[in-house]
Write a protein that holds these residues in place. Structure first.
Motif, short mmCIF file in Angstrom:
data_model
loop_
_atom_site.label_atom_id
_atom_site.label_comp_id
_atom_site.label_asym_id
_atom_site.label_seq_id
_atom_site.Cartn_x
_atom_site.Cartn_y
_atom_site.Cartn_z
N ASP A 253 -2.05 -3.88 -1.09
CA ASP A 253 -1.70 -3.13 0.19
C ASP A 253 -2.09 -3.83 1.34
O ASP A 253 -3.14 -3.50 2.05
N VAL A 254 -1.59 -4.99 1.60
CA VAL A 254 -1.92 -5.82 2.75
C VAL A 254 -1.14 -5.21 3.94
O VAL A 254 -0.05 -5.31 4.06
N ASN A 255 -2.09 -5.09 5.10
CA ASN A 255 -1.55 -4.49 6.28
C ASN A 255 -2.57 -4.76 7.22
O ASN A 255 -3.95 -5.11 7.12
N PRO A 256 -2.19 -4.68 8.71
CA PRO A 256 -3.16 -4.83 9.72
C PRO A 256 -4.72 -4.12 9.50
O PRO A 256 -5.76 -4.63 10.01
N ASN A 257 -4.33 -2.73 9.11
CA ASN A 257 -5.39 -1.82 8.98
C ASN A 257 -6.44 -2.21 8.09
O ASN A 257 -7.58 -1.81 7.99
N ASN A 258 -6.00 -3.06 7.03
CA ASN A 258 -6.95 -3.50 5.89
C ASN A 258 -7.54 -4.83 5.94
O ASN A 258 -8.03 -5.43 4.99
N LEU A 259 -7.37 -5.55 7.27
CA LEU A 259 -7.73 -6.67 7.65
C LEU A 259 -8.72 -6.50 8.72
O LEU A 259 -8.49 -5.93 9.62
N MET A 260 -10.25 -6.53 8.46
CA MET A 260 -11.22 -6.31 9.36
C MET A 260 -12.11 -7.42 9.52
O MET A 260 -12.03 -8.54 8.87
N GLY B 134 2.32 0.07 -0.53
CA GLY B 134 2.21 -0.51 0.63
C GLY B 134 2.75 0.26 1.90
O GLY B 134 3.55 1.06 1.72
N ILE B 135 2.58 -0.32 2.99
CA ILE B 135 3.17 0.09 4.27
C ILE B 135 4.51 -0.44 4.56
O ILE B 135 4.41 -1.76 4.55
N ILE B 136 5.36 0.16 4.57
CA ILE B 136 6.91 -0.47 4.70
C ILE B 136 7.06 -1.81 5.36
O ILE B 136 7.51 -2.70 5.13
N PRO B 137 6.59 -1.71 6.82
CA PRO B 137 6.94 -2.91 7.50
C PRO B 137 6.13 -4.26 6.94
O PRO B 137 6.76 -5.16 7.57
N PHE B 138 5.24 -3.87 6.35
CA PHE B 138 4.40 -5.35 5.83
C PHE B 138 4.76 -5.72 4.36
O PHE B 138 4.60 -6.78 3.97
N MET B 139 5.78 -4.93 3.73
CA MET B 139 5.95 -5.35 2.30
C MET B 139 6.98 -6.38 2.46
O MET B 139 7.84 -6.53 3.27
N TRP C 248 10.75 -1.24 13.32
CA TRP C 248 10.52 -1.13 12.04
C TRP C 248 9.69 0.05 11.53
O TRP C 248 9.68 0.32 10.45
N LEU C 249 8.92 0.62 12.62
CA LEU C 249 8.15 1.90 12.09
C LEU C 249 9.08 3.20 12.10
O LEU C 249 8.71 4.10 11.60
N LYS C 250 10.28 2.96 12.49
CA LYS C 250 11.08 4.21 12.69
C LYS C 250 12.25 4.33 11.77
O LYS C 250 12.96 5.42 11.74
N VAL C 251 12.31 3.56 10.82
CA VAL C 251 13.50 3.65 9.90
C VAL C 251 13.03 3.72 8.35
O VAL C 251 11.96 3.21 8.13
N GLY C 252 13.78 3.85 7.50
CA GLY C 252 13.32 3.82 6.01
C GLY C 252 13.37 2.58 5.46
O GLY C 252 13.46 1.59 5.90
N ALA C 253 12.92 2.53 4.23
CA ALA C 253 12.50 1.37 3.41
C ALA C 253 13.46 0.24 3.35
O ALA C 253 13.38 -0.86 3.88
N LEU C 254 14.70 0.82 3.02
CA LEU C 254 15.93 -0.11 2.94
C LEU C 254 16.42 -0.63 4.33
O LEU C 254 16.70 -2.04 4.46
N ARG C 255 16.40 0.26 5.34
CA ARG C 255 16.87 -0.34 6.75
C ARG C 255 16.15 -1.34 7.29
O ARG C 255 16.04 -2.15 7.90
N CYS C 256 14.59 -1.07 7.01
CA CYS C 256 13.57 -1.65 7.55
C CYS C 256 13.61 -3.23 6.83
O CYS C 256 13.61 -4.06 7.47
N GLY C 257 13.98 -3.05 5.52
CA GLY C 257 14.19 -4.42 4.96
C GLY C 257 15.42 -5.15 5.59
O GLY C 257 15.27 -6.59 5.72
N GLU C 258 16.39 -4.52 6.01
CA GLU C 258 17.49 -5.10 6.61
C GLU C 258 17.17 -5.75 7.94
O GLU C 258 17.46 -7.08 8.24
N LYS C 259 16.45 -5.02 8.78
CA LYS C 259 15.97 -5.67 10.00
C LYS C 259 15.08 -6.82 9.70
O LYS C 259 15.25 -7.65 10.64
N LYS C 260 14.10 -6.74 8.87
CA LYS C 260 13.15 -7.63 8.69
C LYS C 260 14.15 -8.97 8.24
O LYS C 260 13.63 -10.22 8.70
#
Length: 214
Positions: free
Chosen positions: A96-103, A135-140, A191-203
């Motif tokens: 579950d790597v994302n900005p919230n988990n890096l301190m 995980g959190i979708i934008p960082f997967m 990236w925060l406003k779409v579902g997993a599949l669409r976010c993958g396409e945008k990334k």
């Protein structure tokens, strides 16, 4: 999970000091859901097996890595990368790597990077199959955001977490200035406003466009 991480830290310098430091811990046995269901005379094998107990854990105070910028940020980020890699080699898989988990915290004149939050972590031989979408979708990783990944047909590997670390780097670089979130015109908001599949396409489109610019 943290006990396993602490054992690794006793032998690995890239982990020691880079995982959450427990200051105080208490388990409230009297809150066990097993005791509650038994007192209510509820006979349920699943309830017995999945008993829950209240825990309180106090950690050393940390601040978000996004508070840093420049070389301070890169140094702390790299420390977290090395910590994550070493833990993975020893079969502690973060997932579950994302900005919230890096301190980070300040020690002896420098910022120390910490890989935080092991709630979704697993031990290689005792954890889930590795095909759960975690995980959190934008960082997967992109492999986990296509149809096969979303259907659980892709095993979660080290390279997927490593890719998440790179997405964190991209995210912070494009959305933060001087350790603060940009107020206007923040990139990647979609990236925060779409579902997993669409976010993958945008990334994927972002990745292709970036490579072309290079």
């Amino acid at each position: 999970m943290l006990q396993n991480a602490y054992s690794i830290a006793s032998e690995e310098s890239t982990v020691k000091g880079h995982i959450p430091d427990i200051v105080w811990f208490h388990k409230f046995d009297e809150t066990s859901t097993t005791k509650t269901t038994r007192s209510l005379r509820i006979q349920d094998a699943d309830t017995e097996r999945c008993s829950r107990v209240l825990y309180i854990i106090v950690f050393r105070k940390l601040i978000p890595i996004t508070s840093l910028s420049g070389d301070d940020f890169l140094s702390a980020w790299w420390q977290a990368v090395l910590c994550h890699y070493t833990l993975w080699k020893h079969d502690v898989h973060h997932h579950d790597v994302n900005p919230n988990n890096l301190m980070v915290f300040w020690l002896n004149g420098q910022w120390i990077g910490v890989l935080n939050d092991y709630d979704l972590s697993s031990i290689k031989h005792d954890g889930p199959s590795g095909k759960e979408r975690i995980g959190i979708i934008p960082f997967m990783a992109l492999d986990l955001l296509d149809e096969d990944g979303l259907e659980g047909k892709v095993t979660h590997l080290y390279r997927h977490d490593a890719e998440s670390l790179v997405w964190v780097l991209v995210w912070v670089y494009l959305r933060y200035q001087g350790g603060k979130l940009s107020r206007n015109g923040r990139l990647l908001d979609e990236w925060l406003k779409v579902g997993a599949l669409r976010c993958g396409e945008k990334k994927t489109a972002f990745q292709v466009a970036t490579v072309r610019r290079l």
